[in-house]
Design a protein around this motif. Structure first.
Motif, PDB file in Angstrom:
ATOM      1  N   GLY A  88       0.805  -1.171   0.292  1.00 35.22           N
ATOM      2  CA  GLY A  88       0.051  -0.153  -0.008  1.00 35.22           C
ATOM      3  C   GLY A  88       0.944   1.232   0.014  1.00 35.22           C
ATOM      4  O   GLY A  88       2.112   1.197   0.391  1.00 35.22           O
ATOM      5  N   SER A  90       0.718   5.221   1.430  1.00 33.94           N
ATOM      6  CA  SER A  90      -0.145   6.349   2.296  1.00 33.94           C
ATOM      7  C   SER A  90       0.465   7.719   2.002  1.00 33.94           C
ATOM      8  O   SER A  90       1.653   7.921   2.383  1.00 33.94           O
ATOM      9  CB  SER A  90      -0.185   5.696   3.642  1.00 33.94           C
ATOM     10  OG  SER A  90      -0.716   4.647   3.895  1.00 33.94           O
ATOM     11  N   THR A 106      -2.898  -7.572  -3.170  1.00 33.07           N
ATOM     12  CA  THR A 106      -4.068  -6.686  -2.683  1.00 33.07           C
ATOM     13  C   THR A 106      -3.586  -5.725  -1.897  1.00 33.07           C
ATOM     14  O   THR A 106      -2.952  -5.911  -0.998  1.00 33.07           O
ATOM     15  CB  THR A 106      -5.355  -7.586  -2.004  1.00 33.07           C
ATOM     16  OG1 THR A 106      -5.822  -8.435  -3.131  1.00 33.07           O
ATOM     17  CG2 THR A 106      -6.358  -6.710  -1.596  1.00 33.07           C
ATOM     18  N   THR A 108      -4.196  -1.132  -0.507  1.00 31.72           N
ATOM     19  CA  THR A 108      -5.014   0.286  -0.636  1.00 31.72           C
ATOM     20  C   THR A 108      -4.229   1.290  -0.733  1.00 31.72           C
ATOM     21  O   THR A 108      -2.995   1.257  -0.344  1.00 31.72           O
ATOM     22  CB  THR A 108      -5.523   0.269   0.953  1.00 31.72           C
ATOM     23  OG1 THR A 108      -6.518  -0.792   1.138  1.00 31.72           O
ATOM     24  CG2 THR A 108      -6.369   1.580   1.195  1.00 31.72           C
ATOM     25  N   ASN A 110      -4.073   5.399  -0.106  1.00 27.29           N
ATOM     26  CA  ASN A 110      -4.852   6.103   0.700  1.00 27.29           C
ATOM     27  C   ASN A 110      -4.314   7.590   0.608  1.00 27.29           C
ATOM     28  O   ASN A 110      -2.852   7.606   1.054  1.00 27.29           O
ATOM     29  CB  ASN A 110      -4.845   5.879   2.392  1.00 27.29           C
ATOM     30  CG  ASN A 110      -5.552   6.656   3.139  1.00 27.29           C
ATOM     31  OD1 ASN A 110      -6.198   7.838   2.870  1.00 27.29           O
ATOM     32  ND2 ASN A 110      -6.016   6.203   4.303  1.00 27.29           N
ATOM     33  N   THR A 135      -8.041  -0.710  -3.335  1.00 26.62           N
ATOM     34  CA  THR A 135      -8.935   0.113  -2.846  1.00 26.62           C
ATOM     35  C   THR A 135      -8.267   1.644  -2.913  1.00 26.62           C
ATOM     36  O   THR A 135      -7.151   1.701  -2.491  1.00 26.62           O
ATOM     37  CB  THR A 135      -9.226  -0.241  -1.258  1.00 26.62           C
ATOM     38  OG1 THR A 135      -9.891  -1.538  -1.108  1.00 26.62           O
ATOM     39  CG2 THR A 135      -9.953   0.896  -0.709  1.00 26.62           C
ATOM     40  N   THR A 137      -8.833   5.292  -1.240  1.00 28.24           N
ATOM     41  CA  THR A 137      -9.530   6.063  -0.403  1.00 28.24           C
ATOM     42  C   THR A 137      -8.820   7.527  -0.484  1.00 28.24           C
ATOM     43  O   THR A 137      -7.321   7.680  -0.335  1.00 28.24           O
ATOM     44  CB  THR A 137      -9.060   5.669   0.961  1.00 28.24           C
ATOM     45  OG1 THR A 137      -9.521   4.325   0.994  1.00 28.24           O
ATOM     46  CG2 THR A 137      -9.898   6.488   1.979  1.00 28.24           C
ATOM     47  N   THR A 155     -12.541  -1.180  -5.141  1.00 28.61           N
ATOM     48  CA  THR A 155     -13.444  -0.270  -4.268  1.00 28.61           C
ATOM     49  C   THR A 155     -12.874   1.141  -4.182  1.00 28.61           C
ATOM     50  O   THR A 155     -11.632   1.701  -4.142  1.00 28.61           O
ATOM     51  CB  THR A 155     -13.369  -0.605  -2.924  1.00 28.61           C
ATOM     52  OG1 THR A 155     -13.581  -2.080  -2.690  1.00 28.61           O
ATOM     53  CG2 THR A 155     -14.145  -0.041  -1.941  1.00 28.61           C
ATOM     54  N   THR A 157     -13.305   4.778  -2.706  1.00 25.28           N
ATOM     55  CA  THR A 157     -13.859   5.549  -1.652  1.00 25.28           C
ATOM     56  C   THR A 157     -13.674   7.057  -1.759  1.00 25.28           C
ATOM     57  O   THR A 157     -12.334   7.527  -1.358  1.00 25.28           O
ATOM     58  CB  THR A 157     -13.584   4.941  -0.373  1.00 25.28           C
ATOM     59  OG1 THR A 157     -13.844   3.561  -0.361  1.00 25.28           O
ATOM     60  CG2 THR A 157     -14.132   5.730   0.937  1.00 25.28           C
TER      61      THR A 157
END
Length: 199
Positions: A88, A90, A106, A108, A110, A135, A137, A155, A157
């Motif tokens: 991920g 961030s 998999t 995310t 952010n 994902t 975000t 996803t 968001t």
């Protein structure tokens, strides 16, 4: 492990261990199209304080571990022949991926870690997910995609704008039909599954 400051111009392919950004940093190997591989973590010194720009020309850019996982970056911009994300990302600000992206896991992304940054997340080329889910975000930050193919899920968001630029959108690990919310579209979208918009 290294601490980086300012602009680093590389004359060859380079692999880094753990990186701490001492200041906002540019790492540029585009003059020789050298691959840049972050084999370990990348973190800012202070949360949201330091950003990273990586430019490899046609060389591959690989993030082999978490970016901002311990201390979020201010922003991330990556350009290369290909970009691989194995973990991920961030940030307390925008994320821009100017080249085709492959997901190694998999993960995310952010861009709103501090809940106030609302950074945009922008993919200027297609995402190849394999079996992996993604994902995004971003708080109220905009999200832009240029196609994604995955047997995992996607996803999104955000309370901001989602833009689907021209590309192939095959997302077979989510709901059937796959559901996009409100979106802005540009060009030709080739769909690989039943799709509902505006839900």
């Amino acid at each position: 492990a290294v601490t980086t400051n300012g602009t680093l111009t590389l004359g060859q392919a380079t692999t880094y261990g753990a990186v701490t950004l001492g200041s906002t940093t540019t790492i540029d190997s585009s003059g020789v199209n050298g691959a840049i591989d972050f084999a370990s973590t990348v973190n800012a010194t202070t949360a949201g304080g330091q950003g990273l720009t990586v430019s490899a020309g046609t060389g591959a850019v690989t993030f082999g571990n978490a970016v901002g996982g311990t201390t979020a970056l201010a922003s991330l911009t990556a350009t290369g022949g290909t970009i691989t994300l194995d973990a991920g990302v961030s940030t307390d600000g925008g994320q821009t991926y100017n080249s085709a992206v492959t997901l190694g896991n998999t993960l995310t992304l952010n861009s709103n870690v501090n809940a106030t940054a609302n950074g945009a997340i922008d993919f200027a080329a297609a995402i190849t997910g394999g079996t992996h889910s993604l994902t995004l975000t971003s708080g109220s930050g905009a999200q832009t995609l240029s196609g994604i193919t995955t047997s995992g899920n996607l996803t999104l968001t955000t309370t901001g704008t989602v833009t689907l630029d021209a590309g192939s959108y095959t997302i077979t690990g989510g709901a059937t039909p796959y559901v996009f919310g409100a979106v802005t579209t540009n060009g030709t979208l080739t769909l690989g599954q039943a799709t509902t918009y505006g839900a």
